[in-house]
Write a protein that holds these residues in place. Sequence first.
Motif, PDB file in Angstrom:
ATOM      1  N   SER A 161     -13.161 -16.485  48.377  1.00 59.73           N
ATOM      2  CA  SER A 161     -13.974 -15.898  47.305  1.00 59.73           C
ATOM      3  C   SER A 161     -13.077 -15.471  46.166  1.00 59.73           C
ATOM      4  O   SER A 161     -12.012 -14.873  46.383  1.00 59.73           O
ATOM      5  CB  SER A 161     -14.752 -14.682  47.836  1.00 59.73           C
ATOM      6  OG  SER A 161     -13.869 -13.687  48.293  1.00 59.73           O
ATOM      7  N   GLY A 162     -13.485 -15.814  44.957  1.00 57.43           N
ATOM      8  CA  GLY A 162     -12.766 -15.375  43.771  1.00 57.43           C
ATOM      9  C   GLY A 162     -11.488 -16.154  43.519  1.00 57.43           C
ATOM     10  O   GLY A 162     -11.062 -16.984  44.328  1.00 57.43           O
ATOM     11  N   PRO A 163     -10.852 -15.894  42.382  1.00 55.17           N
ATOM     12  CA  PRO A 163      -9.608 -16.578  42.038  1.00 55.17           C
ATOM     13  C   PRO A 163      -8.457 -16.076  42.903  1.00 55.17           C
ATOM     14  O   PRO A 163      -8.497 -14.971  43.441  1.00 55.17           O
ATOM     15  CB  PRO A 163      -9.399 -16.193  40.564  1.00 55.17           C
ATOM     16  CG  PRO A 163     -10.114 -14.883  40.417  1.00 55.17           C
ATOM     17  CD  PRO A 163     -11.297 -14.957  41.336  1.00 55.17           C
ATOM     18  N   PRO A 164      -7.407 -16.880  43.043  1.00 54.22           N
ATOM     19  CA  PRO A 164      -6.260 -16.454  43.862  1.00 54.22           C
ATOM     20  C   PRO A 164      -5.503 -15.307  43.191  1.00 54.22           C
ATOM     21  O   PRO A 164      -5.477 -15.192  41.964  1.00 54.22           O
ATOM     22  CB  PRO A 164      -5.402 -17.718  43.948  1.00 54.22           C
ATOM     23  CG  PRO A 164      -5.770 -18.511  42.743  1.00 54.22           C
ATOM     24  CD  PRO A 164      -7.219 -18.244  42.502  1.00 54.22           C
TER      25      PRO A 164
END
Length: 335
Positions: A272-275
């Motif tokens: 989930s979400g950017p790294p």
Amino acid sequence: MIWLTWRQFRTQAAVLFAAVAALAVVLAVTGPQLADLYRTAGSGLADQISSADQSLYYTGLLVVYAVPAVIGMFWGAPLIARELETGTHYLAWNQGVTRTRWLATKLGLGAVASMTAAGVTSLAVSWWSSPIDRAVNSGGATDTYFPRLDPVAFAARGVVPMAHAAFAFVLGVALGLVIRRTLPAMATTFTLYAAIQLAVPMWLRPHLAAASQTTVPIEPDGAPISIQDGAEQIVAHPEVPGAWETAQQTLNAAGQPAPVPSSFADCLRTESGPPALQQIDGCVADLGALGYKQQVTYQPADNFWPLQWAETGLYLGLALALTGFCAWWIRRRAA
């Protein structure tokens, strides 16, 4: 004939030259203060510029870009299209004026006026912006202001705007001669000129002077790196002040062009979400450990004037070709 031609577009010319003069006065008043600030701040100038001067910087860019477009639309396109539309060209031709002389007078006077307007505008804006340009070319605040070679700034500096104006004017005249209707000719002139202004920096300008290349390692502490297209492309930004990056190529451990391996995208993938930044640095380090490097092709800052003269010649050549087309068309087709 010259007097009559001048009367036909003197209103448009007066409006444009008045606007250019007003801008030149503003730049002349504020420019010395900016130059004094550069003498004390050097490459740190960009961080000390007031919001008013920053707005004036961007306004100057827009005005220099707008002048050739306005000339093509409001000077070039109506100059002959309006006469063909209303039939007044017959009056001139029946007074002993040949078609060639009629066309040459209109093109000659209009081209000189166009280049003068664009040249004065470019001179004023280039002079005012020169302290900022020098600071940026020294490595200061390139995230806010543009190096002179950057496509955004290049066409608003030096002698190129004069060639742009001459080309835009003759383009407008040629389209007006062919279309024979003022408003359609104006719209077509703007559309075609804008398309050419986008195409030249993308496909032609990078090849008008010999480019340089550098290969940088892919590592977290190396040259700044951005990741694009869903981790399928890497873009490196080596520290070359004032340069214009024109091409990027990823190389494998053998030094051969290669796509970014799929393992890099897998490394960056999260549920989930950017790294996170630490994850990105780790993935970049892993890619560098595999021997991948980034080859960057760029135009160095010293190529500013070679590119200026090359592009000036390109646009003046196009203007001359359009002039020849107009001469052929008016002898063979116009009636």
